[in-house]
Design an enzyme around this catalytic site. Sequence first.
Site, short mmCIF file in Angstrom:
data_model
loop_
_atom_site.label_atom_id
_atom_site.label_comp_id
_atom_site.label_asym_id
_atom_site.label_seq_id
_atom_site.Cartn_x
_atom_site.Cartn_y
_atom_site.Cartn_z
N ASN A 288 2.58 2.01 -11.03
CA ASN A 288 1.16 2.42 -10.86
C ASN A 288 0.49 3.16 -10.71
OD1 ASN A 288 -0.29 1.56 -14.27
ND2 ASN A 288 -0.90 0.34 -12.23
N TYR B 204 -5.81 16.43 -9.90
CA TYR B 204 -5.32 14.61 -10.62
C TYR B 204 -4.19 15.17 -11.51
CZ TYR B 204 -4.71 11.14 -13.23
OH TYR B 204 -3.49 9.91 -14.58
N LYS C 91 0.38 14.56 -11.55
CA LYS C 91 1.16 14.27 -12.32
C LYS C 91 2.35 15.34 -13.01
CE LYS C 91 -1.35 10.30 -12.64
NZ LYS C 91 -0.51 8.78 -12.43
N ASP D 130 0.77 -0.64 -0.51
CA ASP D 130 -0.04 0.14 -0.10
C ASP D 130 0.37 1.39 -0.03
OD1 ASP D 130 -1.45 2.33 0.11
OD2 ASP D 130 -2.93 0.82 2.19
N THR E 75 -10.39 1.96 -18.27
CA THR E 75 -10.35 1.05 -17.14
C THR E 75 -11.59 1.64 -16.20
OG1 THR E 75 -8.88 3.31 -16.37
CG2 THR E 75 -7.19 1.50 -17.81
#
Length: 245
Positions: A91, A169, A173, A64, A204
């Site tokens: 990932n 988000y 990144k 985790d 996904t």
Amino acid sequence: MANSNGNKIALVTGATRGIGFETVRQLASQGVHVLLAGRDRGKAVDAALKLQSEGLPVEAIALDVTSDSSIAAAAEEVAAKHGRLDILVNNAGVFRDDGTLKPSQQSLDVWLGTFNTNLFGLIATTQAFLPLLHKSPGARIVNVSSILGSIALHQDPASPIYNYKVPAYNVSKTAVNAWTAHLAYELRETPHKVNTIHPGSVLTDMNAQGDLSVEDGARTSVRLALIDEAGPNGGYFHFEETLPW
């Protein structure tokens, strides 16, 4: 002829489903012994068993990225079983922005939760495994970022992401990209390499609007994980294309 990847040990975080799972499959198909990491050991075991049933060299591990104790335990397990790590694919990631809100309206909880996994968890995992990566003759670190981390494209009205402002988000990144550049500088005179990638807009569980398959989504990570000594260090890629920072 023996597969040159056959002695390599890889670890992929967030690998119980989606792009991570497919990255494990593709690396293992190249002869790499892959540690399939997931927050839930049971789910990691189930996912690993699926790939083992296909004859692939895959092993489950609990990790985790938001838990210091979990990261430490995973690093100790890899050290005890394998003594080194050749490939780390960071990932694991989350997407928590509310797409109906303006950038300034996203809650601080969304920012904190996003960065805790996407940036701080990635850095913590990398730091924990660096001693094992340094024992590799040529380690490869792949940080899964996104085209949404590109500041240049966010400022370009002609770019495909110009109107896609989900700031927690996106900025997480961007920070992953910056961390990659700094780590690449640190590794510049070693045989080790670190790069960051955009997998593509992949269909996904996290992205219901994707137009690429998970097979294509894993391709860039796998390519950068298996580059030779002539390969890049500190780059930002989608397939073979270099992306603007």
